[in-house]
Design an enzyme around this catalytic site. Structure first.
Site, short mmCIF file in Angstrom:
data_model
loop_
_atom_site.label_atom_id
_atom_site.label_comp_id
_atom_site.label_asym_id
_atom_site.label_seq_id
_atom_site.Cartn_x
_atom_site.Cartn_y
_atom_site.Cartn_z
N CYS A 56 0.80 -1.33 0.12
CA CYS A 56 0.03 0.05 0.01
C CYS A 56 0.93 1.20 -0.06
O CYS A 56 0.82 2.12 0.95
CB CYS A 56 -0.93 0.06 1.02
SG CYS A 56 -1.97 -1.41 1.53
N ALA A 57 1.89 1.31 -1.02
CA ALA A 57 2.87 2.17 -0.99
C ALA A 57 2.73 3.59 -1.20
O ALA A 57 3.41 4.56 -0.83
CB ALA A 57 3.94 1.71 -1.82
N PRO A 70 1.38 7.41 -1.42
CA PRO A 70 2.26 8.15 -2.63
C PRO A 70 3.57 8.08 -2.69
O PRO A 70 4.37 8.47 -3.28
CB PRO A 70 1.87 9.59 -2.49
CG PRO A 70 1.62 9.70 -0.77
CD PRO A 70 1.00 8.59 -0.35
N GLY A 71 4.27 7.20 -1.42
CA GLY A 71 5.70 6.93 -1.83
C GLY A 71 6.65 7.41 -1.01
O GLY A 71 8.08 7.24 -0.87
N GLY A 72 6.13 8.35 0.10
CA GLY A 72 7.16 8.56 1.30
C GLY A 72 8.01 7.59 1.80
O GLY A 72 9.21 7.64 1.94
N LYS A 73 7.46 6.44 2.28
CA LYS A 73 8.31 5.25 2.96
C LYS A 73 8.78 4.70 1.86
O LYS A 73 9.91 4.07 2.14
CB LYS A 73 6.85 4.38 3.60
CG LYS A 73 6.18 5.13 4.79
CD LYS A 73 5.14 4.08 5.20
CE LYS A 73 4.56 5.02 6.46
NZ LYS A 73 3.72 6.25 5.75
N ASP A 92 0.91 -1.25 -4.92
CA ASP A 92 -0.34 -0.30 -4.51
C ASP A 92 -1.50 -0.84 -5.43
O ASP A 92 -0.97 -1.11 -6.61
CB ASP A 92 -0.04 1.07 -4.61
CG ASP A 92 -1.05 1.81 -3.76
OD1 ASP A 92 -1.12 2.37 -2.57
OD2 ASP A 92 -2.02 2.29 -4.26
N CYS A 147 -2.42 5.09 9.85
CA CYS A 147 -2.59 6.58 10.39
C CYS A 147 -3.72 6.76 10.85
O CYS A 147 -4.63 7.56 10.44
CB CYS A 147 -2.21 7.44 9.21
SG CYS A 147 -3.25 7.07 7.62
#
Length: 471
Positions: A284-285, A287-290, A305, A400
């Site tokens: 579930c990546a 928008p990609g910050g992690k 995702d 979150c």
């Protein structure tokens, strides 16, 4: 059409202009009609408010300049900023505004679509909490009602309610100032049960504030804090006061030195430890910050995702940052990896109630039953992801959400059903902050977790994360 005919209107305008304001035939100057100046911006705000609250659409989707609400996209930049401010205020203060309108309305408005209440909420936000002239806010709201077939019969009601609102503003604000009003009853009751009365009230109060802007930098957070006029906090995060211009104009954006990511959202990826050279899944990546964090740390990342559109944004971000990952558009219910992963980060889809300070619509377009259905889906995803992990590998599960049903309870049930997994407690030093580790050894951040110090009073997003190891 000839060149001469094209030129005639221009010459005529020039002739009128030469006569000047005092010349013969000059037209008298008229003051702008307050019922039309800013009408388009208010109409866009009213329509978007209805789509977000009733249609349960994400506010960010409506406010995209391409692909969002067409009326919003057509506005000038100044008017788009006004729409954002009106909507942010109307949503952050929605409970208080509803209580005030309830005192002014003798009976509920019977209009079925909700457009009348949306008009009243947008106007009330301006009258009560924004520096907008009362006359303009009232006149434009009445004009909006008059222009809509569904609301026209209520324009007298709109006018009367708003005039009374202006007259009784101070008393109405004082009578409805309690922070708990700005969260739905079911949501606030859950916070009371989980965190206590005092913390629940503090969370609701924090949601009224515009959050800071947090950046995750690749390196040298102290140096970037000095360059950007911010503060280095919690690992590689630089916190800024919300800039007035475009984020893309900040130093380091084009060079790929940083990306936007809340300080709390940056913690779960760090809990995987040293991933250099390891095969890592970011589930579930988008928008990609992690994904960016894991790739910057040297991991061989597979970012998965279900949304191909959101993955496009992830790929664009990675390209700007000079980072790479394998990007896969897939439903995790159907996906099967070619081989087990050394480490897995599962940022599961959730109610997102931990992000209300950044996304105030979340408080109003979620329902209590959503939490139960999401928790069931999260349990299935965690069970599935656990099967893709090598023995001895680490899995970080995070959401979150402020709701324990989507965090602590999901992990407790998983561990009870899977004796081949164990909790690997989080160490406080790994978080970059103090006071964020629970008695069980999990991460739990709240909007009020950061101390109220200069430039740190914007809080944190609400996150839960547990680190598990496969025996």
């Amino acid at each position: 059409m000839s060149d001469d005919s094209n030129d005639r209107p221009a010459r005529a305008r020039s002739a009128r202009a030469r006569k000047g304001p005092g010349g013969k035939g000059a037209r008298p100057r008229r003051e702008p009609d307050p019922s039309t100046v800013g009408l388009a911006a208010r109409r866009a705000a009213v329509e978007i408010l209805g789509r977000v609250v009733t249609g349960r659409r994400p506010l960010d989707d409506e406010l995209r300049e391409t692909g969002g609400h067409s009326g919003f996209a057509a506005l000038a930049a100044r008017d788009r900023a006004l729409v954002r401010a009106m909507l942010g205020t109307a949503l952050r203060r929605r409970g208080q505004i509803a209580a005030i309108l309830g005192r002014l309305l003798e009976r509920p408005v019977p209009e079925k679509t909700g457009i009348v209440l949306d008009i009243l909420h947008v106007a009330a936000a301006q009258v009560l909490f924004m520096e907008v002239p009362d006359r303009a806010a009232v006149a434009i709201a009445v004009a909006l009602a008059d222009a809509d077939d569904r609301a026209r019969r209520y324009k007298g009601l709109v006018n009367a309610v708003l005039r009374r609102l202006v007259a009784e503003r101070d008393d109405l604000l004082a009578a409805t100032a309690q922070p708990w009003r700005n969260a739905p009853v079911w949501l606030f009751a859950g916070w009371q049960k989980a965190y206590g009365e005092e913390a629940a009230l503090a969370i609701a109060e924090m949601h009224l504030l515009e959050p800071n802007l947090d950046l995750t930098v690749k390196a040298d957070p102290q140096g970037w804090a000095e360059r950007l006029g911010g503060t280095a906090i919690g690992g590689n995060t630089v916190r800024l006061a919300r800039p007035g211009g475009r984020i893309e104009a900040l130093e380091g954006y084009d060079a790929g030195a940083w990306w936007v990511q809340d300080a709390a959202a940056a913690i779960p990826a760090r809990l995987l430890g040293d991933v250099a050279g390891l095969r890592v899944a970011d589930l579930c990546a988008a928008p990609g910050g992690k994904t960016a964090q894991l790739a910057a740390a040297g991991g061989r990342v597979t970012a998965i995702d279900i949304s191909a559109r959101r993955l496009e944004r992830l790929s664009q971000n990675l390209s700007r940052l000079g980072l790479s990952a394998e990007v896969v558009a897939a439903d995790l219910a159907d996906y099967e990896p070619a081989a087990p992963f050394d480490a897995i980060l599962l940022d599961a889809p959730c109610s997102a109630t931990g992000t209300i300070r950044r996304h105030p619509e979340v408080a109003w377009n979620r329902r209590a039953e959503d939490v139960a259905s999401l928790a069931a889906a999260q349990a299935l995803l965690l069970e599935r992801a656990g099967g893709w992990l090598k023995p001895g590998g680490r899995l970080v599960y995070c959401t979150c959400s402020l709701e324990p049903a989507e965090g602590e309870l999901v992990v407790a049930r998983f561990l009870a059903a899977n004796p081949n997994f164990a909790r690997l407690p989080v160490e406080e030093a790994e978080t970059g902050f103090s006071g964020l580790v629970t008695a069980e050894g999990d991460l739990r951040t709240l909007p009020v977790s950061l101390p109220r110090e200069p430039r740190q009073d914007g809080g944190l997003d609400g996150f839960f994360a547990a680190r598990l190891v496969r025996r």
